[in-house]
Design a protein around this motif. Sequence first.
Motif, PDB file in Angstrom:
ATOM      1  N   LYS A   5       0.823  -1.201   0.000  1.00  9.70           N
ATOM      2  CA  LYS A   5       0.000   0.000   0.000  1.00  9.70           C
ATOM      3  C   LYS A   5       0.861   1.256   0.000  1.00  9.70           C
ATOM      4  CE  LYS A   5      -3.926  -2.277   0.489  1.00  9.70           C
ATOM      5  NZ  LYS A   5      -5.000  -2.290  -0.542  1.00  9.70           N
ATOM      6  N   THR A   6       0.359   2.284  -0.695  1.00  6.79           N
ATOM      7  CA  THR A   6       1.068   3.560  -0.794  1.00  6.79           C
ATOM      8  C   THR A   6       0.252   4.661  -0.138  1.00  6.79           C
ATOM      9  OG1 THR A   6       2.084   2.901  -2.880  1.00  6.79           O
ATOM     10  CG2 THR A   6       2.093   5.245  -2.356  1.00  6.79           C
ATOM     11  N   ILE A   7       0.935   5.509   0.626  1.00  6.55           N
ATOM     12  CA  ILE A   7       0.307   6.658   1.277  1.00  6.55           C
ATOM     13  C   ILE A   7       0.960   7.940   0.770  1.00  6.55           C
ATOM     14  CG2 ILE A   7       0.085   7.907   3.471  1.00  6.55           C
ATOM     15  CD1 ILE A   7      -0.300   5.233   4.841  1.00  6.55           C
ATOM     16  N   LEU A   8       0.139   8.903   0.375  1.00  5.16           N
ATOM     17  CA  LEU A   8       0.611  10.255   0.095  1.00  5.16           C
ATOM     18  C   LEU A   8       0.407  11.076   1.365  1.00  5.16           C
ATOM     19  CD1 LEU A   8       1.578  12.615  -1.644  1.00  5.16           C
ATOM     20  CD2 LEU A   8      -0.774  12.873  -2.489  1.00  5.16           C
ATOM     21  N   LEU A   9       1.494  11.635   1.874  1.00  4.88           N
ATOM     22  CA  LEU A   9       1.483  12.357   3.151  1.00  4.88           C
ATOM     23  C   LEU A   9       1.729  13.834   2.924  1.00  4.88           C
ATOM     24  CD1 LEU A   9       1.491  12.174   6.311  1.00  4.88           C
ATOM     25  CD2 LEU A   9       3.964  11.814   6.152  1.00  4.88           C
ATOM     26  N   THR A  10       0.924  14.680   3.560  1.00 12.57           N
ATOM     27  CA  THR A  10       1.119  16.120   3.490  1.00 12.57           C
ATOM     28  C   THR A  10       0.736  16.732   4.829  1.00 12.57           C
ATOM     29  OG1 THR A  10       0.718  18.087   2.106  1.00 12.57           O
ATOM     30  CG2 THR A  10      -1.189  16.727   2.666  1.00 12.57           C
ATOM     31  N   ASN A  11       0.787  18.059   4.933  1.00 15.37           N
ATOM     32  CA  ASN A  11       0.337  18.764   6.140  1.00 15.37           C
ATOM     33  C   ASN A  11       0.202  20.243   5.821  1.00 15.37           C
ATOM     34  OD1 ASN A  11       2.959  19.779   6.052  1.00 15.37           O
ATOM     35  ND2 ASN A  11       3.412  19.378   8.198  1.00 15.37           N
ATOM     36  N   ASP A  63      11.978  10.389  -1.342  1.00 16.39           N
ATOM     37  CA  ASP A  63      10.537  10.253  -1.132  1.00 16.39           C
ATOM     38  C   ASP A  63       9.916  11.439  -0.406  1.00 16.39           C
ATOM     39  OD1 ASP A  63      11.672   9.871   1.314  1.00 16.39           O
ATOM     40  OD2 ASP A  63      10.769   7.922   1.730  1.00 16.39           O
ATOM     41  N   GLN A  64      10.619  12.594  -0.412  1.00 19.00           N
ATOM     42  CA  GLN A  64      10.095  13.799   0.232  1.00 19.00           C
ATOM     43  C   GLN A  64      10.285  15.007  -0.682  1.00 19.00           C
ATOM     44  OE1 GLN A  64      10.216  14.305   4.704  1.00 19.00           O
ATOM     45  NE2 GLN A  64      12.156  13.270   4.390  1.00 19.00           N
ATOM     46  N   VAL A  65       9.178  15.723  -0.940  1.00 17.76           N
ATOM     47  CA  VAL A  65       9.196  16.878  -1.826  1.00 17.76           C
ATOM     48  C   VAL A  65       8.566  18.053  -1.100  1.00 17.76           C
ATOM     49  CG1 VAL A  65       8.286  17.855  -3.966  1.00 17.76           C
ATOM     50  CG2 VAL A  65       9.138  15.504  -3.941  1.00 17.76           C
ATOM     51  N   ALA A  66       9.245  19.206  -1.127  1.00 19.11           N
ATOM     52  CA  ALA A  66       8.709  20.442  -0.552  1.00 19.11           C
ATOM     53  C   ALA A  66       8.158  21.312  -1.687  1.00 19.11           C
ATOM     54  CB  ALA A  66       9.794  21.194   0.207  1.00 19.11           C
ATOM     55  N   VAL A  67       7.022  21.934  -1.435  1.00 13.76           N
ATOM     56  CA  VAL A  67       6.346  22.760  -2.429  1.00 13.76           C
ATOM     57  C   VAL A  67       6.161  24.161  -1.859  1.00 13.76           C
ATOM     58  CG1 VAL A  67       4.234  23.055  -3.785  1.00 13.76           C
ATOM     59  CG2 VAL A  67       5.116  20.746  -3.343  1.00 13.76           C
ATOM     60  N   ASP A  68       6.424  25.193  -2.671  1.00 13.10           N
ATOM     61  CA  ASP A  68       6.223  26.563  -2.194  1.00 13.10           C
ATOM     62  C   ASP A  68       4.776  26.996  -2.425  1.00 13.10           C
ATOM     63  OD1 ASP A  68       6.340  26.826  -4.962  1.00 13.10           O
ATOM     64  OD2 ASP A  68       7.438  28.731  -4.887  1.00 13.10           O
ATOM     65  N   GLY A  78       1.365  16.468  -6.053  1.00 14.51           N
ATOM     66  CA  GLY A  78       1.730  15.107  -5.685  1.00 14.51           C
ATOM     67  C   GLY A  78       1.083  14.077  -6.584  1.00 14.51           C
ATOM     68  N   LEU A  79      -0.199  14.276  -6.874  1.00 15.98           N
ATOM     69  CA  LEU A  79      -0.932  13.295  -7.670  1.00 15.98           C
ATOM     70  C   LEU A  79      -0.640  13.416  -9.159  1.00 15.98           C
ATOM     71  CD1 LEU A  79      -4.397  13.445  -5.855  1.00 15.98           C
ATOM     72  CD2 LEU A  79      -2.606  11.719  -5.602  1.00 15.98           C
ATOM     73  N   GLN A  80      -0.326  14.629  -9.624  1.00 16.43           N
ATOM     74  CA  GLN A  80      -0.174  14.825 -11.063  1.00 16.43           C
ATOM     75  C   GLN A  80       1.275  14.961 -11.533  1.00 16.43           C
ATOM     76  OE1 GLN A  80      -3.014  17.319 -13.183  1.00 16.43           O
ATOM     77  NE2 GLN A  80      -4.067  17.747 -11.260  1.00 16.43           N
ATOM     78  N   ALA A  81       2.181  15.361 -10.629  1.00 14.80           N
ATOM     79  CA  ALA A  81       3.544  15.628 -11.080  1.00 14.80           C
ATOM     80  C   ALA A  81       4.618  14.833 -10.348  1.00 14.80           C
ATOM     81  CB  ALA A  81       3.854  17.126 -10.928  1.00 14.80           C
ATOM     82  N   VAL A  82       4.300  14.301  -9.178  1.00 15.41           N
ATOM     83  CA  VAL A  82       5.314  13.610  -8.380  1.00 15.41           C
ATOM     84  C   VAL A  82       5.130  12.097  -8.441  1.00 15.41           C
ATOM     85  CG1 VAL A  82       6.280  13.296  -6.068  1.00 15.41           C
ATOM     86  CG2 VAL A  82       5.602  15.583  -6.841  1.00 15.41           C
TER      87      VAL A  82
END
Length: 251
Positions: A5-11, A63-68, A78-82
């Motif tokens: 299973k894969t989880i997309l994590l954000t905050n 496995d970690q990407v920061a977005v401005d 995350g869903l469309q580009a990462v």
Amino acid sequence: MKPEKTILLTNDDGIHAPGLQIIRNRLAGAYEVITVAPDRERSAVSMGITLTRPLRIRRESPDQVAVDGTPSDCINLGLQAVMSNLPDLVVSGMNQGENLSYDVFYSGTVGAAFTAHLYGLPALAVSMIPTLNDAGDLVFDFVSAADLTADVIRRLLPVARKSVVYNLNIPNGAKKVRVTSLGDKRYHPEVVETRDPRGHRAYWLGTGRPEYHGDGDSDVITVQEGDASLSILLYDLNAADECNHLKAVFS
């Protein structure tokens, strides 16, 4: 062996926030966790997205990407580009503070979960409610809250529905999870007028001290009793009775 299973994590507290990093470490291994989170704090932006400038990403690790941008921006990117494939679950949090009752309308944490919901994905918003120590400082027990969250995810994944958003609020020391409805939490906003160095008026807008009302099955009372609250949020703002009333008026 790669997790199934894969989880997309954000905050909304930023990619370096301890709540996010602790829950990420707790879930890693059991799941493939891809983190796409704001590069700084973006609290109280609800489902706001950035339309007036391009967004930029910075890869912190494989496995970690920061977005401005905002939490909702993070979900969209995350869903469309990462990510090359859709995740099995989107987790937003762990937020530093509660998201109860009407908080869900402006919370960036919950806003990210709702954005995932618009993609037809099951989503869980997670918030940690601190306590005060003797010095008056906020104390967050993210480790025990992450353990409880992992158990909730384990039990939720097989039955999670795409038609709702799950909202988990964990008080310090909580051992039990109760399924709740939203209670009544009302703010009395505080506006503080100041002067900038040039003498111009400036204003600080604060939420003020909230008032809580609800029964024993509500989220606001459940967390006050020391248990974790798992609320189910339905993204349906239609008001059938009011529509029928207005149809009669305008027919």
